[in-house]
Each structure stands twice: as C-alpha cells, then as structure tokens.
Design an enzyme around this catalytic site. Sequence first.
Site, mmCIF file in Angstrom:
data_model
loop_
_atom_site.group_PDB
_atom_site.id
_atom_site.type_symbol
_atom_site.label_atom_id
_atom_site.label_comp_id
_atom_site.label_asym_id
_atom_site.label_seq_id
_atom_site.Cartn_x
_atom_site.Cartn_y
_atom_site.Cartn_z
ATOM 1 N N SER A 219 0.834 -1.200 0.000
ATOM 2 C CA SER A 219 0.000 0.000 0.000
ATOM 3 C C SER A 219 0.874 1.256 0.000
ATOM 4 O O SER A 219 1.580 1.516 -0.957
ATOM 5 C CB SER A 219 -0.976 -0.051 1.182
ATOM 6 O OG SER A 219 -1.933 0.968 1.113
ATOM 7 N N HIS B 46 -4.272 -0.607 -4.051
ATOM 8 C CA HIS B 46 -5.711 -0.897 -3.883
ATOM 9 C C HIS B 46 -6.408 -0.589 -5.212
ATOM 10 O O HIS B 46 -7.500 -0.013 -5.245
ATOM 11 C CB HIS B 46 -6.328 -0.045 -2.766
ATOM 12 C CG HIS B 46 -5.680 -0.230 -1.431
ATOM 13 N ND1 HIS B 46 -5.968 -1.289 -0.603
ATOM 14 C CD2 HIS B 46 -4.757 0.517 -0.775
ATOM 15 C CE1 HIS B 46 -5.257 -1.181 0.517
ATOM 16 N NE2 HIS B 46 -4.517 -0.101 0.427
ATOM 17 N N GLU C 151 -13.287 11.256 -9.584
ATOM 18 C CA GLU C 151 -13.024 12.477 -10.355
ATOM 19 C C GLU C 151 -11.580 12.535 -10.849
ATOM 20 O O GLU C 151 -11.073 13.614 -11.158
ATOM 21 C CB GLU C 151 -13.336 13.700 -9.478
ATOM 22 C CG GLU C 151 -14.794 13.759 -9.048
ATOM 23 C CD GLU C 151 -15.089 14.969 -8.173
ATOM 24 O OE1 GLU C 151 -14.138 15.579 -7.663
ATOM 25 O OE2 GLU C 151 -16.278 15.298 -8.015
#
Length: 290
Positions: free
Chosen positions: A148, A190, A166
């Site tokens: 991560s 992720h 967005e």
Amino acid sequence: MNIQGKLVIIGGAVDKGSFTETDLDKNASNNLNFFEKGILKRLIDESKHKKESRIEIITTASKIPKEIGPEYVKALNFLGATNVDVLYIERREQALDPEVLARLKAADVVMFTGGDQLRLTSILGGTPFDDMLIQKYRNEDFIYAGTSAGAAAASNNMIYQGSSSEALLKGEVKITSGLGLIDGVIIDTHFVQRGRIGRLFQAVVGNPKVLGIGLGEDTGLLITNGKQMEAIGSGLVILVDGREIKDTNLTQIELGEPISINHLVTHVMSKNDTFDLDTFRMTIKSSQYV
C-alpha cells in the site's frame, strides 16, 4: 546501473495492514492465502538468508504502528522466518539515530506497511536512513518490500491524493516525490478494488515517459535488476504505457475540466507474467499461443 537488490511492491489488503487475524493457528488454512500462496512466502524465499534473513518491519506510514507491526511479525514467524522485528520510526530525528541506522545496515529485508505515503516520505525523505536504504538496494543482496503506502512511496514520483471518481478531471491527482528507489514508474495501490485507473491515466498523460503501475489487493510485483518485473499474488497488475499517446487536451483545459487522451496503451498482468522495463515487452506465462 546494475541494481543488486530487489523490490517487492504490494497493492495492499485491509487498511490495518495485511495480517490482522487474531486466531491465527485455528484459521490458518482460511487466512493465509496472501502469505503462503503468494507474497510474504515469496519475500522470504527471495531474501538473502531465506528463513534466517534479518527482517525489519517499518510502520512509519501508519497511525497505529503498535497494532500493525506485531501482526506482520506474527505472519512472518508463522511462515518460518526466525529473525523479524519492528523498527518504529515516528519522527525525523529517529531516522538519524545511530542505533536505527545500525539496524537498517544489518537488515536483509525491510517491509514498509500501509498507511499514508505522505507521512512516510515526509518523515524519511532526505534523511541518512533514506540514503542508506537506497544504497543498500543498489549495492547489496537486499529487499525493499512495501505494501500500500510502502509500495506507492518506492518510486521517484508518488501519487499521494486523488479522488477515484473524479480522477480524470485536471488537477484532481496530486503527485510528489517518493523515496526514490526506482525511476521511470509511478505506482498506485488498492487499484482494482478502489477504481483508481483514472488516477494513473492522469499521472501518465502529464509525463508519458513514466510507466503507470496499478497494483490490485493481494497482488504485487517482484522487481529484479531494477527492470525485470514479475507479477506475484492472486490478483491483477495494470500497466499504463503513455509513450504512444497521439493527442490530449491536457494543456488546453482549465483545472477541474475532463481530460481527453487518444491512444493510451494498457497491459494486464496476472501471476507469473513478466514485463521488462528496458524493452517495455510483456510476456504472458500461460499464453494460449505458446
């Protein structure tokens, strides 16, 4: 440059790290897919002294380091690693501490946990710890592993913020400098689960020389020689190659307006597939055409 070390970059699993089972032994058969079939087991196997390698878990990116660190120790111990500890670095002055630097010097593997990659770079970036980390990676049989946030921070360029929904609006994706172990790529994590493909598209259209790497959860890349990438784990790796982009409106639009991109190339890797960062050629291990 002939890189001696290896990178293991992982897309992450749950927010608290990747191993938070409290009843480990009873549920091992159900809970160890990430470790036994994939990434942590491979990490041990690739390390200099295998199960006897000195492994330091670094929890700097996390806001709950005392909870995450011991879970990684437990997981690695369960897989047979016998020399694992947690190195807590929560302030920049700790990255100058001779005792901390001595532990890094003795390490065969460092494993950076998840959390906030900006926390990781703001605490470690530009310190003697970061300098030693890079030198060990370049010159020794050493592994930098990160999940991560730890994966996102490995490269020179690092995404640290950006809404998935967005991400293809100009200015929505924020990029800064990472820890600088590998150049020419930008890494997002992720990736599949949080729909972050647009973040990589915007990162790559701004500089098509950089290869975008999107890591799914329970998925990683083993990078050897600084150029040969192998997909590991159970999920997908998405690569975004902008070198053949033909057109974009990026410089003609205002902040917040949608970005257009013509001819952006993508690749999808799964376990055992490889990609060469020198030639930009991908090889599918189980190709139907072999």
